[in-house]
Design a protein around this motif. Structure first.
Motif, PDB file in Angstrom:
ATOM      1  N   ARG A   2       0.830  -1.205   0.000  1.00  0.00           N
ATOM      2  CA  ARG A   2       0.000   0.000   0.000  1.00  0.00           C
ATOM      3  C   ARG A   2       0.864   1.254   0.000  1.00  0.00           C
ATOM      4  N   THR A   3       1.948   1.252   0.813  1.00  0.00           N
ATOM      5  CA  THR A   3       2.844   2.404   0.852  1.00  0.00           C
ATOM      6  C   THR A   3       3.504   2.607  -0.502  1.00  0.00           C
ATOM      7  N   ARG A   4       3.913   1.501  -1.114  1.00  0.00           N
ATOM      8  CA  ARG A   4       4.550   1.594  -2.418  1.00  0.00           C
ATOM      9  C   ARG A   4       3.596   2.166  -3.455  1.00  0.00           C
ATOM     10  N   LEU A   5       2.359   1.698  -3.478  1.00  0.00           N
ATOM     11  CA  LEU A   5       1.372   2.214  -4.426  1.00  0.00           C
ATOM     12  C   LEU A   5       1.125   3.693  -4.194  1.00  0.00           C
ATOM     13  N   THR A   6       1.038   4.084  -2.927  1.00  0.00           N
ATOM     14  CA  THR A   6       0.795   5.495  -2.600  1.00  0.00           C
ATOM     15  C   THR A   6       1.953   6.365  -3.060  1.00  0.00           C
ATOM     16  N   ASP A   7       3.168   5.907  -2.810  1.00  0.00           N
ATOM     17  CA  ASP A   7       4.349   6.668  -3.232  1.00  0.00           C
ATOM     18  C   ASP A   7       4.391   6.814  -4.747  1.00  0.00           C
ATOM     19  N   THR A  16      -3.952   5.451  -6.957  1.00  0.00           N
ATOM     20  CA  THR A  16      -3.341   4.155  -6.643  1.00  0.00           C
ATOM     21  C   THR A  16      -3.964   3.057  -7.505  1.00  0.00           C
ATOM     22  N   ALA A  17      -5.250   3.212  -7.850  1.00  0.00           N
ATOM     23  CA  ALA A  17      -5.902   2.218  -8.712  1.00  0.00           C
ATOM     24  C   ALA A  17      -5.243   2.191 -10.087  1.00  0.00           C
ATOM     25  N   THR A  18      -4.879   3.367 -10.599  1.00  0.00           N
ATOM     26  CA  THR A  18      -4.208   3.431 -11.904  1.00  0.00           C
ATOM     27  C   THR A  18      -2.834   2.786 -11.830  1.00  0.00           C
ATOM     28  N   VAL A  19      -2.109   3.058 -10.742  1.00  0.00           N
ATOM     29  CA  VAL A  19      -0.798   2.433 -10.560  1.00  0.00           C
ATOM     30  C   VAL A  19      -0.940   0.916 -10.558  1.00  0.00           C
ATOM     31  N   SER A  20      -1.949   0.421  -9.857  1.00  0.00           N
ATOM     32  CA  SER A  20      -2.176  -1.017  -9.777  1.00  0.00           C
ATOM     33  C   SER A  20      -2.448  -1.611 -11.160  1.00  0.00           C
ATOM     34  N   ARG A  21      -3.228  -0.899 -11.978  1.00  0.00           N
ATOM     35  CA  ARG A  21      -3.541  -1.391 -13.321  1.00  0.00           C
ATOM     36  C   ARG A  21      -2.276  -1.477 -14.170  1.00  0.00           C
ATOM     37  N   VAL A  22      -1.401  -0.470 -14.038  1.00  0.00           N
ATOM     38  CA  VAL A  22      -0.165  -0.483 -14.814  1.00  0.00           C
ATOM     39  C   VAL A  22       0.727  -1.634 -14.364  1.00  0.00           C
ATOM     40  N   LEU A  23       0.897  -1.784 -13.048  1.00  0.00           N
ATOM     41  CA  LEU A  23       1.783  -2.830 -12.524  1.00  0.00           C
ATOM     42  C   LEU A  23       1.296  -4.233 -12.873  1.00  0.00           C
ATOM     43  N   LYS A  26      -2.795  -4.282 -16.907  1.00  0.00           N
ATOM     44  CA  LYS A  26      -4.190  -4.193 -17.335  1.00  0.00           C
ATOM     45  C   LYS A  26      -4.377  -3.150 -18.431  1.00  0.00           C
ATOM     46  N   ALA A  27      -5.408  -3.321 -19.230  1.00  0.00           N
ATOM     47  CA  ALA A  27      -5.730  -2.358 -20.289  1.00  0.00           C
ATOM     48  C   ALA A  27      -6.461  -1.156 -19.690  1.00  0.00           C
ATOM     49  N   GLY A  28      -6.776  -0.192 -20.547  1.00  0.00           N
ATOM     50  CA  GLY A  28      -7.550   0.963 -20.107  1.00  0.00           C
ATOM     51  C   GLY A  28      -6.713   2.093 -19.535  1.00  0.00           C
ATOM     52  N   VAL A  29      -5.395   2.071 -19.774  1.00  0.00           N
ATOM     53  CA  VAL A  29      -4.513   3.136 -19.298  1.00  0.00           C
ATOM     54  C   VAL A  29      -3.797   3.729 -20.510  1.00  0.00           C
ATOM     55  N   SER A  30      -3.808   5.055 -20.618  1.00  0.00           N
ATOM     56  CA  SER A  30      -3.164   5.700 -21.767  1.00  0.00           C
ATOM     57  C   SER A  30      -1.660   5.469 -21.720  1.00  0.00           C
ATOM     58  N   SER A  31      -1.024   5.573 -22.877  1.00  0.00           N
ATOM     59  CA  SER A  31       0.420   5.366 -22.954  1.00  0.00           C
ATOM     60  C   SER A  31       1.174   6.420 -22.138  1.00  0.00           C
ATOM     61  N   GLU A  32       0.642   7.659 -22.112  1.00  0.00           N
ATOM     62  CA  GLU A  32       1.291   8.718 -21.344  1.00  0.00           C
ATOM     63  C   GLU A  32       1.245   8.411 -19.852  1.00  0.00           C
ATOM     64  N   THR A  33       0.084   7.948 -19.377  1.00  0.00           N
ATOM     65  CA  THR A  33      -0.056   7.615 -17.963  1.00  0.00           C
ATOM     66  C   THR A  33       0.802   6.410 -17.604  1.00  0.00           C
ATOM     67  N   ARG A  34       0.806   5.418 -18.481  1.00  0.00           N
ATOM     68  CA  ARG A  34       1.629   4.227 -18.235  1.00  0.00           C
ATOM     69  C   ARG A  34       3.104   4.611 -18.123  1.00  0.00           C
ATOM     70  N   GLN A  35       3.550   5.514 -19.013  1.00  0.00           N
ATOM     71  CA  GLN A  35       4.936   5.943 -18.990  1.00  0.00           C
ATOM     72  C   GLN A  35       5.251   6.720 -17.712  1.00  0.00           C
ATOM     73  N   ALA A  36       4.294   7.512 -17.233  1.00  0.00           N
ATOM     74  CA  ALA A  36       4.500   8.283 -15.999  1.00  0.00           C
ATOM     75  C   ALA A  36       4.683   7.348 -14.807  1.00  0.00           C
ATOM     76  N   VAL A  37       3.913   6.268 -14.769  1.00  0.00           N
ATOM     77  CA  VAL A  37       4.035   5.300 -13.672  1.00  0.00           C
ATOM     78  C   VAL A  37       5.377   4.575 -13.749  1.00  0.00           C
ATOM     79  N   LEU A  38       5.781   4.190 -14.954  1.00  0.00           N
ATOM     80  CA  LEU A  38       7.066   3.512 -15.120  1.00  0.00           C
ATOM     81  C   LEU A  38       8.217   4.439 -14.723  1.00  0.00           C
ATOM     82  N   ALA A  39       8.089   5.712 -15.089  1.00  0.00           N
ATOM     83  CA  ALA A  39       9.124   6.683 -14.708  1.00  0.00           C
ATOM     84  C   ALA A  39       9.177   6.831 -13.193  1.00  0.00           C
ATOM     85  N   ALA A  40       8.010   6.803 -12.541  1.00  0.00           N
ATOM     86  CA  ALA A  40       7.966   6.891 -11.081  1.00  0.00           C
ATOM     87  C   ALA A  40       8.661   5.691 -10.447  1.00  0.00           C
TER      88      ALA A  40
END
Length: 338
Positions: A2-7, A16-23, A26-40
Motif C-alpha cells: 500500500r505504501t509503495r502504491l501510494t508513493d 493508486t488504482a491506476t498504478v495497480s492497473r499499470v503494474l 491491465k488495459a484501459g490506461v493511456s500510454s502517457e499515464t503508463r509511462q508516468a508510472v514507469l518513470a515513477a
C-alpha cells in the motif's frame, strides 16, 4: 504494498488504482499515464516487474565529452530517458583526457550493431577536426544526430542552442543594470558554439553600447573553473564590471577571481554563467545564467534519430532552440562609473 502504491501514485500524479492497473499489465490506461508510472518506478528506485520490462527495440550510442561538467550528464539523462520511452537501450560513452577517443567509441558502437548514434558537443563541433568519420558512418547507413555544433556538409540532424540569442539576452540584462564595460570569458574559438557566442556578443555590445571592436572585451581560456578564473581575472583587471561566461563552471571561476581581488559579486562585478547546470542555483551567490533548454533539445534529438531509424524523411537543416535568461543574485546594478 500500500505504501509503495501510494508513493508511486503521488510521484506519477495518478490514483493508486491506476498504478495497480499499470503494474498488473491491465488495459484501459493511456500510454502517457503508463509511462508516468514507469518513470515513477525508476525515480523511486523500485525494480520494474518482469512483464513490464519489455524488449529493447535496439541499441543507440550516446557520446558525450565528459561528465565533470554537469551540463553533459544533464544532456545524457534527458536523451537516455527519451530513448527508453521509445524502447531503445542507450549505450553511454564518455570521454576524458587520455582516455577512449570518439573514433574508438564509434568502432565499439558499430561492433555492437547500434541503430544510430547521438553526439553531444563532439568533434563535429570542432572546426579543426576532420568530418570524414561522419561521412563514413553515413555511407554505412548509420543514422546520426549532432547536438550543439553544426558541421557543414555532414548528412545528419543538428540540434543546437541559439548561442547568438544567448549573448543578446546576457548583454541586454547587464546594460539594463547600468553596466558599460562588459566582457566575455570564453573557450577556444575553433569550437562552433564558441565562435557563435563571440559573434553574438560582438553584435550585442555594438547594438547596445556602440562598441565596434569587441576584441579587447573578450578573454579566451578553457571551459573549467580555473579557465574562468584566468579569463575573468583579465577582464576585471582591465576595468570590466559585467562578465558573461561561456559556461557555468567558468562563471564559478569568475566569482573566485573577483573575490581574490578583494571585490564582491555582484556589488563590484556582475557575473553571468551559461547552461543553468543542476545545482547552480545553490552557489554563493546564486548564479544568474543562460539556460539551455536541455529537455526540449534531448527530446528533439531522439525524435529525429528514431524517425531516421524507422525510415522517415528528416530535415537536415539545423534546429535552433531559444535559451532563457535566469536572473538570480550574481548580477546587480553597476557600481558608480561602471
Amino acid at each position: 504494498m500500500r505504501t509503495r502504491l501510494t508513493d508511486l501514485a503521488q510521484q506519477a500524479g495518478v490514483s493508486t488504482a491506476t498504478v495497480s492497473r499499470v503494474l498488473n499489465g491491465k488495459a484501459g490506461v493511456s500510454s502517457e499515464t503508463r509511462q508516468a508510472v514507469l518513470a515513477a518506478l525508476d525515480l523511486l528506485g523500485y525494480e520494474r516487474p518482469e512483464k513490464l520490462r519489455g524488449h529493447s527495440a535496439g541499441l543507440v550510442g550516446l557520446i558525450v565529452p565528459e561528465l565533470t561538467n554537469p551540463i553533459f550528464p544533464a544532456f545524457a539523462q534527458a536523451i537516455e530517458s527519451r530513448l527508453s520511452e521509445h524502447g531503445y537501450t542507450p549505450l553511454l560513452c564518455t570521454q576524458s583526457p587520455g582516455g577512449t577517443t570518439e573514433d574508438e567509441y564509434i568502432e565499439m558502437l558499430l561492433e555492437h550493431g547500434v541503430a544510430g548514434i547521438v553526439f553531444v558537443s563532439g568533434l563535429h563541433a570542432d572546426t579543426s577536426a576532420s568530418r570524414e568519420r561522419y561521412h563514413r558512418l553515413r555511407e554505412r547507413g548509420v543514422p546520426l544526430v549532432m547536438v550543439n555544433g553544426f558541421a557543414e556538409g555532414v548528412d545528419a540532424s543538428f540540434i543546437s542552442n541559439d548561442d547568438v540569442t544567448s549573448m543578446e539576452l546576457a548583454v541586454r540584462h547587464l546594460v539594463s543594470l547600468g553596466h558599460r564595460k562588459i566582457g566575455l570569458a570564453i573557450g577556444q574559438e575553433r569550437y562552433v558554439p564558441v565562435h557563435r557566442k563571440r559573434e553574438g556578443f560582438a553584435a550585442a555590445i555594438a547594438r547596445h553600447l556602440g562598441v565596434t571592436n569587441a576584441s579587447p572585451h573578450v578573454a579566451t581560456s578553457l571551459f573549467t573553473v580555473e579557465g574562468g578564473a584566468a579569463a575573468a581575472g583579465e577582464l576585471v583587471d582591465s576595468g570590466h564590471t559585467g562578465i558573461v561566461c561561456g559556461s557555468d563552471l567558468m562563471a564559478l571561476g569568475a566569482t573566485r577571481a573577483v573575490r581574490a581581488r578583494g571585490l564582491r559579486t555582484p556589488r563590484d562585478v556582475s557575473v553571468i554563467g551559461f547552461d543553468d547546470s543542476p545545482l547552480i542555483a545553490f552557489t554563493e551567490p546564486p548564479l544568474t545564467t543562460i539556460r539551455q533548454p536541455v529537455t526540449a533539445m534531448g527530446t528533439a534529438a531522439v525524435t529525429s534519430l528514431v524517425a531516421q531509424i524507422t525510415g522517415e524523411r528528416v530535415s537536415r537543416s539545423e534546429i535552433l532552440f531559444h535559451p532563457e535568461l535566469v536572473v538570480r543574485e550574481s548580477t546587480g546594478v553597476a557600481p558608480s562609473g561602471g
